[in-house]
Every structure is written in structure tokens, then in C-alpha cells.
Design a protein around this motif. Structure first.
Motif, PDB file in Angstrom:
ATOM      1  N   VAL A   2       0.871  -0.751  -0.236  1.00  0.00           N
ATOM      2  CA  VAL A   2       0.218  -0.707  -0.071  1.00  0.00           C
ATOM      3  C   VAL A   2       0.829   1.520   0.188  1.00  0.00           C
ATOM      4  O   VAL A   2       0.621   2.051  -0.438  1.00  0.00           O
ATOM      5  N   LEU A   3       1.566   1.398   0.870  1.00  0.00           N
ATOM      6  CA  LEU A   3       2.762   2.247   0.599  1.00  0.00           C
ATOM      7  C   LEU A   3       3.222   2.619   0.176  1.00  0.00           C
ATOM      8  O   LEU A   3       3.924   3.781  -1.032  1.00  0.00           O
ATOM      9  N   MET A   4       4.257   1.543  -1.020  1.00  0.00           N
ATOM     10  CA  MET A   4       4.386   1.653  -2.270  1.00  0.00           C
ATOM     11  C   MET A   4       3.909   2.252  -3.343  1.00  0.00           C
ATOM     12  O   MET A   4       3.894   3.178  -4.403  1.00  0.00           O
ATOM     13  N   THR A   5       2.613   2.009  -3.222  1.00  0.00           N
ATOM     14  CA  THR A   5       1.142   2.357  -4.184  1.00  0.00           C
ATOM     15  C   THR A   5       0.874   3.560  -3.871  1.00  0.00           C
ATOM     16  O   THR A   5       1.167   4.829  -4.949  1.00  0.00           O
ATOM     17  N   ARG A   6       1.474   4.386  -2.569  1.00  0.00           N
ATOM     18  CA  ARG A   6       1.207   5.775  -2.583  1.00  0.00           C
ATOM     19  C   ARG A   6       2.331   6.544  -3.161  1.00  0.00           C
ATOM     20  O   ARG A   6       2.338   7.169  -3.658  1.00  0.00           O
ATOM     21  N   ILE A   7       3.605   5.709  -2.500  1.00  0.00           N
ATOM     22  CA  ILE A   7       4.500   6.553  -3.057  1.00  0.00           C
ATOM     23  C   ILE A   7       4.084   6.752  -5.297  1.00  0.00           C
ATOM     24  O   ILE A   7       4.988   7.873  -5.795  1.00  0.00           O
ATOM     25  N   ASP A   8       4.528   5.684  -5.444  1.00  0.00           N
ATOM     26  CA  ASP A   8       3.581   5.472  -7.364  1.00  0.00           C
ATOM     27  C   ASP A   8       3.359   7.041  -7.438  1.00  0.00           C
ATOM     28  O   ASP A   8       2.760   7.512  -8.410  1.00  0.00           O
ATOM     29  N   VAL A   9       2.181   6.888  -6.456  1.00  0.00           N
ATOM     30  CA  VAL A   9       1.005   8.098  -6.824  1.00  0.00           C
ATOM     31  C   VAL A   9       2.114   9.699  -6.341  1.00  0.00           C
ATOM     32  O   VAL A   9       0.966  10.611  -7.603  1.00  0.00           O
ATOM     33  N   LEU A  10       2.411   9.592  -5.541  1.00  0.00           N
ATOM     34  CA  LEU A  10       2.936  11.041  -5.638  1.00  0.00           C
ATOM     35  C   LEU A  10       4.086  11.101  -6.379  1.00  0.00           C
ATOM     36  O   LEU A  10       4.602  12.240  -6.801  1.00  0.00           O
ATOM     37  N   ALA A  11       5.087   9.949  -7.233  1.00  0.00           N
ATOM     38  CA  ALA A  11       5.388  10.491  -8.249  1.00  0.00           C
ATOM     39  C   ALA A  11       4.918  11.295  -9.387  1.00  0.00           C
ATOM     40  O   ALA A  11       5.974  12.314  -9.737  1.00  0.00           O
ATOM     41  N   ALA A  12       3.746  11.447  -9.892  1.00  0.00           N
ATOM     42  CA  ALA A  12       3.172  12.066 -10.514  1.00  0.00           C
ATOM     43  C   ALA A  12       3.726  13.797 -10.786  1.00  0.00           C
ATOM     44  O   ALA A  12       3.769  14.560 -10.730  1.00  0.00           O
ATOM     45  N   HIS A  13       3.978  13.858  -8.919  1.00  0.00           N
ATOM     46  CA  HIS A  13       3.757  15.506  -7.872  1.00  0.00           C
ATOM     47  C   HIS A  13       4.847  15.129  -7.337  1.00  0.00           C
ATOM     48  O   HIS A  13       5.091  16.104  -6.004  1.00  0.00           O
ATOM     49  N   LYS A  14       6.289  14.556  -8.167  1.00  0.00           N
ATOM     50  CA  LYS A  14       7.067  14.780  -6.494  1.00  0.00           C
ATOM     51  C   LYS A  14       7.629  16.098  -6.910  1.00  0.00           C
ATOM     52  O   LYS A  14       8.456  16.359  -5.335  1.00  0.00           O
ATOM     53  N   GLU A  15       7.354  16.468  -7.400  1.00  0.00           N
ATOM     54  CA  GLU A  15       8.555  17.887  -7.638  1.00  0.00           C
ATOM     55  C   GLU A  15       7.434  19.676  -6.221  1.00  0.00           C
ATOM     56  O   GLU A  15       8.038  20.027  -5.225  1.00  0.00           O
ATOM     57  N   ALA A  16       6.338  18.802  -6.228  1.00  0.00           N
ATOM     58  CA  ALA A  16       5.131  19.612  -5.349  1.00  0.00           C
ATOM     59  C   ALA A  16       5.651  18.834  -4.054  1.00  0.00           C
ATOM     60  O   ALA A  16       5.651  19.638  -3.053  1.00  0.00           O
ATOM     61  N   VAL A  17       6.220  17.524  -3.785  1.00  0.00           N
ATOM     62  CA  VAL A  17       5.674  17.018  -2.320  1.00  0.00           C
ATOM     63  C   VAL A  17       7.583  17.653  -1.978  1.00  0.00           C
ATOM     64  O   VAL A  17       6.966  17.889  -1.119  1.00  0.00           O
ATOM     65  N   ARG A  18       8.381  17.557  -2.563  1.00  0.00           N
ATOM     66  CA  ARG A  18       9.329  17.889  -2.203  1.00  0.00           C
ATOM     67  C   ARG A  18       9.591  19.771  -2.060  1.00  0.00           C
ATOM     68  O   ARG A  18       9.586  20.186  -0.990  1.00  0.00           O
ATOM     69  N   ALA A  19       8.327  20.767  -2.367  1.00  0.00           N
ATOM     70  CA  ALA A  19       8.636  21.764  -2.261  1.00  0.00           C
ATOM     71  C   ALA A  19       7.431  21.587  -0.402  1.00  0.00           C
ATOM     72  O   ALA A  19       8.121  22.476   0.236  1.00  0.00           O
ATOM     73  N   LEU A  20       6.751  21.039  -0.350  1.00  0.00           N
ATOM     74  CA  LEU A  20       5.970  20.845   0.935  1.00  0.00           C
ATOM     75  C   LEU A  20       6.658  20.024   1.401  1.00  0.00           C
ATOM     76  O   LEU A  20       7.133  20.677   3.159  1.00  0.00           O
ATOM     77  N   HIS A  21       7.267  18.846   1.255  1.00  0.00           N
ATOM     78  CA  HIS A  21       8.295  18.602   2.437  1.00  0.00           C
ATOM     79  C   HIS A  21       9.557  19.594   3.225  1.00  0.00           C
ATOM     80  O   HIS A  21       9.930  19.538   4.329  1.00  0.00           O
TER      81      HIS A  21
END
Length: 232
Positions: A84-103
């Protein structure tokens, strides 16, 4: 009232801007202008950037829940959660730079980190449900909080990994779940101990109280005071 289409447009614009700008530089007027919507529509759709982040996490949750592998049902809980958590990573991949900014924003702003954490805990409760792991009440919040912290560490590794196979990310997730397994054993032990204490206290409280006889009550013992010899 903003339509669902307008909300989706604003959210996507927000994510696009996060891919190019730091979180703190992305303002609501900036989002409205880039999305070509009126400020009143912006206000109706999302009253704050935190609401936009919440909408983003909900979008990710939905995609993960829709993609749950039903064939994993007979696998151990840990394996299901890993999937499930790897699936979450896969879904987040399309927004990786946005996730980076939030992180990055969360690392530099403790108050913002607390807000993001609250959203992440809610998401991780759904990830546990998706993995078929039955936790409820206070225990669910404790476990979800631990999982939120663990997943944030995994995301930190993923953000710095270029290998599409994600060996480092998967290794870190393995490590975090191993630590989580030890934590769960301790938590279950504490829970059993707490139940034992509660059971003991209940038995004590249910036990009939022993009433101490008053001084003027007959306690069944013979009164020898008038039979003692004079001068005794």
C-alpha cells in the motif's frame, strides 16, 4: 459556489506552482491568477493553502484506495502495508517536485509541520485500512502517528533517489516497517497490561465492601467487661 471542475483546476495549478516555487512564495492571489479564476471563486473553493494541501492528500488517498491489490488479501499484514505504501509512492511520483516543496517547507516551519502532520496522520489511518490492519480508538491514532513519521522518512529518501527501481526507498520502507513491528509488539504488550489493570480495578470495585461495625453495635463477641474481677 465553485464547481468541481474549478476546484480541480485550482488544485492542479497549485501543484504546478509548487513544482517551480517554494511553498511560502505561492500565494492564493498567485494561484487564482495562474488558474484564471476570480478571487471570489478561489475563496469559495479553498480558503487557505492548507485546505489545498488537504485536498491534495485526499486526492492521493483516493488514488491509493482505488488501486488496492485485492490479491494481497492472503498476505501477512506487513506485506500488505508495504504494498500500500509503495503504491502511495507511485501515485506521488506524478507530483514529485510539489511533494519536495511541501517537504522542505515542513522542515523549515515547525507550525506548518504540525499542520501537515495532522493531515498525514489522517491519511495513514486510511492506509492502514487499505492494508486490512484493524486498529481503532486511541491505538489507531498512535499507530497512524508512528506510520506518518516513518513514511515522512521514506519520502525523504525517495525525493533524493533517481533510480526508477527505487531500491533505496524500498530498503528504507522495509527498515521503517521493521521498527514499526517492534513498536506494535510493545504497544500490544502495554495494551494487554492496561487491560489487566482495568480488569483488576473493576473486580476490586465490584467486590462488596466490608462494613466496619460501629462502637454501639453487637459484633457477636461476648462482653466480658462486667465479668472482670474488681481491681483488675
Amino acid at each position: 459556489m465553485a464547481t468541481a471542475k474549478t476546484r480541480q483546476k485550482i488544485l492542479q495549478t497549485f501543484l504546478d506552482l509548487l513544482s517551480e516555487h517554494p511553498y511560502e512564495d505561492v500565494s492564493l492571489p498567485m494561484i487564482a491568477a495562474a488558474a484564471k479564476v476570480k478571487l471570489s471563486d478561489m475563496r469559495s473553493a479553498f480558503a487557505s493553502k492548507l485546505q489545498l494541501v488537504a485536498a491534495f492528500t485526499e486526492k492521493i488517498d483516493t488514488a491509493v484506495l482505488d488501486g488496492v491489490d485485492e490479491d494481497m488479501g492472503d498476505q501477512p499484514p506487513r506485506d500488505r502495508l508495504f504494498d500500500v505504501l509503495m503504491t502511495r509512492i507511485d501515485v506521488l511520483a506524478a507530483h514529485k517536485e510539489a511533494v519536495r516543496a511541501l517537504h522542505v517547507a515542513a522542515r523549515h516551519d515547525p507550525a506548518l509541520a504540525l499542520d501537515f502532520n495532522r493531515l498525514e496522520v489522517r491519511s495513514q489511518k486510511w492506509m492502514l485500512i487499505a492494508a486490512g490492519i484493524d486498529v481503532s480508538g486511541v491505538k489507531a491514532t498512535i499507530v497512524a502517528q508512528g506510520l506518518a513519521v516513518a513514511f515522512a522518512r521514506v519520502v525523504g529518501v525517495w525525493l533524493e533517489e533517481d533510480d526508477e527501481g527505487m531500491p533505496r526507498t524500498m530498503a528504507r520502507l522495509d527498515k521503517e516497517l521493521d521498527k514499526g513491528g517492534s513498536f506494535m509488539k510493545r504497544l500490544n504488550g502495554l495494551e494487554r497490561a492496561a487491560k489487566g489493570v482495568r480488569s483488576l480495578l473493576k473486580r476490586i470495585s465490584d467486590r462488596p465492601a466490608r462494613r466496619r461495625p460501629r462502637a454501639d453495635e453487637d459484633d457477636g463477641e461476648p462482653d466480658l467487661s462486667d465479668k472482670a474481677p474488681a481491681g483488675a
